[in-house]
Enzyme design. Structure first.
Site, PDB file in Angstrom:
ATOM      1  N   ASP A  84      -0.581 -10.313  -7.435  1.00 44.43           N
ATOM      2  CA  ASP A  84       0.480  -9.448  -6.930  1.00 44.43           C
ATOM      3  C   ASP A  84       1.708  -9.482  -7.827  1.00 44.43           C
ATOM      4  OD1 ASP A  84       0.924 -12.143  -6.038  1.00 44.43           O
ATOM      5  OD2 ASP A  84       2.443 -11.399  -4.638  1.00 44.43           O
ATOM      6  N   GLU A 129       1.205 -14.176  -3.826  1.00 45.03           N
ATOM      7  CA  GLU A 129       1.981 -15.353  -4.238  1.00 45.03           C
ATOM      8  C   GLU A 129       3.472 -15.093  -4.125  1.00 45.03           C
ATOM      9  OE1 GLU A 129       4.188 -17.895  -7.218  1.00 45.03           O
ATOM     10  OE2 GLU A 129       4.027 -15.713  -7.062  1.00 45.03           O
ATOM     11  N   GLU A 130       3.882 -13.865  -4.433  1.00 44.14           N
ATOM     12  CA  GLU A 130       5.309 -13.548  -4.464  1.00 44.14           C
ATOM     13  C   GLU A 130       5.957 -13.596  -3.084  1.00 44.14           C
ATOM     14  OE1 GLU A 130       6.994 -13.365  -7.029  1.00 44.14           O
ATOM     15  OE2 GLU A 130       5.740 -12.730  -8.707  1.00 44.14           O
ATOM     16  N   ASP A 181       4.231 -11.215 -14.876  1.00 43.66           N
ATOM     17  CA  ASP A 181       4.195 -12.161 -13.768  1.00 43.66           C
ATOM     18  C   ASP A 181       3.318 -11.552 -12.678  1.00 43.66           C
ATOM     19  OD1 ASP A 181       4.720 -14.018 -11.780  1.00 43.66           O
ATOM     20  OD2 ASP A 181       6.766 -13.338 -11.422  1.00 43.66           O
ATOM     21  N   HIS A 236      10.455  -9.794 -12.452  1.00 40.96           N
ATOM     22  CA  HIS A 236      10.895  -9.135 -11.217  1.00 40.96           C
ATOM     23  C   HIS A 236      11.877  -7.989 -11.450  1.00 40.96           C
ATOM     24  CE1 HIS A 236       9.868 -12.818  -8.434  1.00 40.96           C
ATOM     25  NE2 HIS A 236       8.923 -12.551  -9.338  1.00 40.96           N
ATOM     26  N   HIS A 247      -1.844 -15.338 -10.196  1.00 39.81           N
ATOM     27  CA  HIS A 247      -1.792 -14.456  -9.019  1.00 39.81           C
ATOM     28  C   HIS A 247      -1.803 -12.988  -9.422  1.00 39.81           C
ATOM     29  CE1 HIS A 247       2.594 -13.471  -9.289  1.00 39.81           C
ATOM     30  NE2 HIS A 247       2.716 -14.709  -9.749  1.00 39.81           N
ATOM     31  N   ASP A 276       1.620 -19.342 -14.822  1.00 42.45           N
ATOM     32  CA  ASP A 276       2.571 -18.474 -14.128  1.00 42.45           C
ATOM     33  C   ASP A 276       4.002 -18.755 -14.580  1.00 42.45           C
ATOM     34  OD1 ASP A 276       3.507 -16.595 -12.289  1.00 42.45           O
ATOM     35  OD2 ASP A 276       3.521 -18.006 -10.614  1.00 42.45           O
TER      36      ASP A 276
END
Length: 410
Positions: A80, A173-174, A140, A379, A78, A196
Site C-alpha cells: 500500500d 502497512e501505512e 514507499d 508520502h 508492503h 522499507d
C-alpha cells in the site's frame, strides 16, 4: 538493470493507496490487484510455497541451494501507499545523470529543489525517478518489493550459497494493519528484514512507541442571544485543550530521539468537537507520561463543567519500539552491517521516526529490523528514488542471504 526498473515502474502503476477507518483488510481493492499480479509474477519466476491470504498478504519461498543447515530468513515489503496523498495515475519521470539544480515535476510549477531537499547535492550523476508533481511516487514501498524480487531472481541465477528465504508483501502497512493478519508461524523464518527504509545505508531497529488519542468534547448549544451562563462551546474547549499541549513538542519542532504530540485532525460545532492526536516517544516511560498528559489536560480543561458537558479521552496503543525485541538478537544487526560494508556501504544506524510492519512482527516473535530502499521524501509529491540506491539495496539483500549461509557452514 535486470528488470529492476521495469518492475518498479510496473508496480507504481497500481493504485494501492490504503484508507483509514475501513474495517476490511486490505482496505482498498487496488492492493489485492497488485497482490494477484505479484502472485502471477512469482509463479512465472519459479518461486515456491506461494500463498495469497484472503487479507491480501502474499508469501513465497526460495529454497536453500546448499547441503548444510542454514537458518531461514525473510524479507518483507508492503504494497500500500500512504492515504495522505494520491497514488492514482502515478506518472514517473526518469532523469538520468542528474547534474544538480531544480528538477521540474511535470508541466506545472512544481519542482524538486536542492534548496528544500539538500540530499540532492549528494546524488549528482545518479538516475532519479520522480513524480510529475500530481501524486506520490510509491517508492514507499514498491521499491522494496522490486528490490526483493530482483535480488532473489539474481540469487537463483548466480548460484551464490543461500539457505531457505521467505518473502512477504503485506497490505495496509501505512494505516498500521500490515502485520495484523501476518502468520508468523507459517512464514517460518528465524528472523527477517523489512525493506522499507530511506536513503542508502539506513539500518533501523528502533522505532517510536505509538498511540492514537481521540478527544471527544460535548458542549451545550443554545441561541447565542440568550447564551449567558448556559452555552458551553465545545469548539472553545477544544481550543483550550490544544493550547495545553506542549507546542515545542510537535512534529515540526522535534527530531532524532525526541517524541511528539501531533494534532492530526479536528472537527466540530458548538455542541460537539472531536480531536484526533497521535503521540510518539522512543522511551517507554516517556510514552506512558505523554499519554497521562493527554488525560491530565482533559481533567484540567473540563474542571467545573455541567455533568451533561464533558471531555472524554480514549487512548489506543498502536505499536511499540521494536528495539526491546531486536536487541536480544544482536547478530541480526551485525549481519546486516557486515553485508552493507561488503557492498562498500557504510551503515547509517538511525531511529525510525515512525513505524513499520517489523515493529509489530518483532513483538510476535519475528525479529525484524529495517533496510534502506534508496527512496526519499515519502508520502508526497516530492518523493523520489535513485536507481543506484535500488541496485545497492538488491546487493545488500543478496549479501545478507549469502552471509547467512556462509556463517552456518560447518
Amino acid at each position: 538493470m535486470d528488470k529492476l526498473l521495469d518492475r518498479f515502474l510496473n508496480y507504481v502503476s497500481f493504485d494501492t493507496q490504503s484508507k483509514s477507518g475501513v474495517r476490511q483488510v486490505p482496505s482498498t481493492d487496488g492492493q489485492l490487484k497488485l497482490a494477484r499480479a505479484l502472485q502471477q509474477e512469482l509463479l512465472e519466476l519459479g518461486f515456491e510455497q506461494i500463498v495469497l491470504s484472503k487479507q491480501g498478504c502474499l508469501t513465497a519461498a526460495l529454497p536453500s541451494n546448499v547441503a548444510w543447515s542454514v537458518p531461514a530468513i525473510g524479507f518483507i515489503s508492503h504494497m500500500d501507499t500512504s492515504p495522505d496523498f494520491s497514488g492514482k495515475n502515478v506518472n514517473p519521470q526518469i532523469l538520468e545523470n542528474y547534474r544538480g539544480g531544480d528538477i521540474a515535476l511535470g508541466v506545472g510549477d512544481e519542482v524538486l529543489s536542492p534548496v528544500m531537499f539538500p540530499v540532492l547535492h549528494q546524488l549528482l550523476g545518479h538516475t532519479l525517478i520522480t513524480t510529475d508533481g500530481k501524486t506520490l511516487l510509491g517508492a514507499d514501498d514498491k521499491a522494496g518489493i522490486a528490490e526483493i524480487i530482483t535480488a532473489l531472481v539474481r540469487l537463483k541465477k548466480s548460484q551464490l550459497p543461500h539457505g531457505d528465504i521467505r518473502i512477504a508483501f503485506t497490505p495496509d502497512e501505512e494505516i498500521g494493519k500490515g502485520a495484523q493478519f501476518f502468520d508468523v508461524k507459517a512464514f517460518n523464518a528465524q528472523w527477517a528484514y523489512t525493506v522499507d527504509g530511506g536513503g542508502v545505508g539506513e539500518l533501523e531497529y528502533e522505532n517510536f512507541n505509538a498511540a492514537s488519542v481521540q478527544v471527544k468534547i460535548v458542549g451545550n448549544n443554545v441561541h447565542p442571544g440568550s447564551a449567558k451562563g448556559v452555552m458551553v462551546n465545545a469548539l472553545t474547549l477544544a481550543s483550550r485543550y490544544h493550547q495545553h499541549v506542549p507546542e515545542s513538542e510537535s512534529p515540526e519542532q522535534t527530531e532524532g530521539y525526541q517524541g511528539f504530540y501531533h494534532l492530526h485532525s479536528m472537527k466540530g460545532s458548538v455542541e460537539r468537537a472531536d480531536l484526533h492526536y497521535i503521540v510518539r516517544d522512543f522511551d517507554r516511560n516517556g510514552f506512558e507520561q505523554r499519554k497521562q498528559t493527554m488525560l491530565d489536560i482533559a481533567e484540567k480543561v473540563g474542571a467545573g463543567l455541567h455533568p451533561d458537558c464533558y471531555i472524554e479521552v480514549t487512548i489506543t496503543d498502536t505499536y511499540y519500539n521494536m528495539r526491546e525485541q531486536v536487541e536480544q538478537h544482536p547478530h541480526i544487526i551485525a549481519l546486516a552491517q557486515q553485508a552493507m560494508r561488503d557492498c562498500s556501504i557504510e551503515p547509517n544506524m538511525k531511529p525510525i521516526r515512525g513505524g513499520t510492519d517489523g515493529a509489530h512482527l518483532s513483538f510476535q516473535g519475528l525479529p525484524c529490523p529495517n533496510l534502506f530502499t534508496g527512496g526519499y521524501n515519502y508520502h508526497g509529491k516530492h518523493e523520489f528514488v535513485t536507481l543506484e540506491g535500488m541496485e545497492k539495496a538488491v546487493s545488500v539483500i543478496m549479501r545478507i542471504a549469502e552471509l547467512t549461509a556462509l556463517r552456518a557452514k560447518p
